[in-house]
Motif scaffolding. Structure first.
Motif, PDB file in Angstrom:
ATOM      1  N   HIS A  30       0.831  -1.212   0.000  1.00  0.00           N
ATOM      2  CA  HIS A  30       0.000   0.000   0.000  1.00  0.00           C
ATOM      3  C   HIS A  30       0.866   1.263   0.000  1.00  0.00           C
ATOM      4  O   HIS A  30       0.652   2.180  -0.801  1.00  0.00           O
ATOM      5  N   ASP A  31       1.846   1.311   0.895  1.00  0.00           N
ATOM      6  CA  ASP A  31       2.733   2.486   0.971  1.00  0.00           C
ATOM      7  C   ASP A  31       3.522   2.656  -0.318  1.00  0.00           C
ATOM      8  O   ASP A  31       3.688   3.770  -0.821  1.00  0.00           O
ATOM      9  N   ARG A  34       1.556   4.088  -3.238  1.00  0.00           N
ATOM     10  CA  ARG A  34       1.394   5.538  -3.133  1.00  0.00           C
ATOM     11  C   ARG A  34       2.646   6.263  -3.610  1.00  0.00           C
ATOM     12  O   ARG A  34       2.555   7.298  -4.298  1.00  0.00           O
ATOM     13  N   ARG A  37       2.891   6.041  -7.333  1.00  0.00           N
ATOM     14  CA  ARG A  37       1.684   6.616  -7.942  1.00  0.00           C
ATOM     15  C   ARG A  37       0.971   5.610  -8.843  1.00  0.00           C
ATOM     16  O   ARG A  37       0.512   5.921  -9.949  1.00  0.00           O
ATOM     17  N   ARG A  40      -2.530  -0.174  -5.511  1.00  0.00           N
ATOM     18  CA  ARG A  40      -1.943  -1.299  -4.777  1.00  0.00           C
ATOM     19  C   ARG A  40      -2.107  -2.596  -5.543  1.00  0.00           C
ATOM     20  O   ARG A  40      -1.217  -3.442  -5.571  1.00  0.00           O
TER      21      ARG A  40
END
Length: 450
Positions: A30-31, A34, A37, A40
């Motif tokens: 998930h991180d 991000r 860009r 997930r």
């Protein structure tokens, strides 16, 4: 165009490599999504090889993970392979309608072309397969790893064990990531060799920190990797490291067994000196074999003459021959264990001079502690001078944690029991106790034996 199993496999390997690097950097999917860009699910599908994002994705991954462009380079290789496959398929589709070459017998040309379509492949197809065999670990990465190994060997004893351990551990993880790819046998051997050296270094460093079981595991892994690489010289180096760890673990029979096996594998390797003096002689001394110690020490000094250009002070885990200073210091340690101080002072004096010039705190301290013990074992003991040397040793290594120094200091205090009422000896005991308490209070995930 139908994607071949070969291309799918390459995409899965690249995805697995991304997953390993992401986890090593401490990012969740998930991180990480991000940061790059992307969604997930896109990251998850890419890591399993089910999605093939464009090159921009891979360059962003390289930037975030600081890989130096590794992932984008692998993406480019897969892209090249796909193009080659596409060209090969197009050529194969027109193969049966090809015109005969000018140098071909016209009467036989149609038969040859028809037979060729069945009997052999097009050159583009062969070229595509050749490109697929290219290693995901190229010579540039291998050279980088080998250079890092040399730097780490040189920095051992110059940097604190914890600092060097933090630097080497990610390299060992990086090697595992590269092993997930495919390499030609010579490159695979180089990769296993680098891994063996890194595991051996990690074993020696965790020994310095008092984590004996971890050190033993790393050293055993180092030998297994050297064995898999079929590199006898590296096997000998790994056995010397196993012998060192067994010695400080108090397993003197094991230390001797590892040293002797290393000597059997060493052939004419320069590791023979280290195996003989650091492994064999010291273990034999602890086992009370005086004749064996004499033979080992004599043999080690004889072998030194085969390497006249060796540096004034070699690295403790040297990839080359042991130097005269280390050979002398180890000979002194062996003779002290036997209670034979004759000649020990000369050995230690020359060793201390060399270690002081090199600025190596660990060897400086160990030699001073041995010399301090020798002062206690003389016919006219000098406990105050011995205490001064011990204080020097502990002061030199105050900023670094060396299990070997702590053990040698405890041995010195055992030898000086009849003088413990003297203030200088009490000061040595207090210094050692303070250091032990500091070490015990430092948080660590490295288990230590009592």
């Amino acid at each position: 165009m139908v994607v071949s199993d070969e291309i799918r496999a390459a995409q899965r390997v690249l995805g697995h490599q991304l997953a390993q690097m992401r986890k090593a950097a401490g990012h969740t999917q998930h991180d990480f999504a991000r940061l790059v860009r992307y969604g997930r699910s896109s990251v998850a599908n890419t890591e399993t090889g089910h999605q093939r994002p464009d090159r921009t994705f891979w360059t962003r991954c390289d930037e975030i993970l600081q890989t130096g462009g590794v992932l984008a380079t692998e993406y480019d290789k897969i892209t090249t392979l796909i193009r080659q496959r596409h060209r090969s398929s197009a050529i194969q589709g027109t193969r049966t309608t090809s015109l005969p070459r000018p140098d071909m017998d016209v009467g036989a040309s149609s038969d040859v072309v028809a037979a060729g379509a069945v009997l052999w492949e097009g050159e583009d197809s062969i070229e595509a397969r050749r490109l697929a065999l290219r290693s995901s670990t190229d010579d540039v990465r291998l050279a980088y790893l080998e250079e890092e190994v040399r730097h780490a060997v040189a920095d051992n004893e110059r940097l604190s064990p914890g600092v060097l351990l933090a630097r080497i551990k990610p390299l060992r993880v990086y090697v595992d990531q590269l092993m997930a790819g495919s390499q030609h046998p010579p490159q695979r051997a180089r990769l296993y060799t680098a891994a063996a050296y890194l595991s051996g270094l990690l074993g020696a460093l965790t020994l310095d920190l008092g984590a004996f079981r971890v050190a033993q595991a790393y050293a055993a892994e180092a030998f297994d990797l050297a064995d898999a690489a079929q590199q006898a010289d590296v096997q000998a180096w790994a056995r010397a490291t196993q012998s060192l760890i067994a010695y400080y673990g108090g397993n003197y029979h094991d230390a001797l067994a590892y040293a002797q096996d290393g000597l059997r594998r060493a052939g004419t390797s320069p590791h023979r000196i280290r195996l003989t003096i650091n492994g064999q002689a010291r273990a034999l001394a602890r086992l009370g074999d005086q004749r064996g110690v004499d033979q080992a020490v004599d043999h080690a000094f004889t072998m030194l003459s085969d390497y006249p250009s060796s540096p004034p002070v070699s690295e403790s885990l040297t990839l080359g021959p042991y130097c005269h200073a280390r050979t002398a210091a180890n000979a002194a340690t062996a003779y002290l264990a036997l209670g034979r101080t004759a000649g020990v002072t000369n050995h230690l004096t020359s060793a201390i001079t060399a270690f002081d010039a090199a600025g190596l705190a660990g060897p400086q301290a160990l030699s001073r502690l041995d010399l301090a013990t020798a002062h206690l074992q003389r016919p006219d003991p000098d406990p105050d001078q011995a205490a001064d040397l011990a204080v020097e040793a502990l002061t030199l290594t105050a900023e670094q944690r060396f299990e070997s120094v702590h053990q040698r200091a405890r041995q010195f205090l055992t030898a000086s029991q009849e003088y413990t009422h003297r203030p200088p000896l009490r000061h040595v005991a207090e210094l050692l106790a303070d250091r032990t308490q500091i070490g015990a209070a430092t948080p660590s995930d490295l288990p230590s034996l009592p």
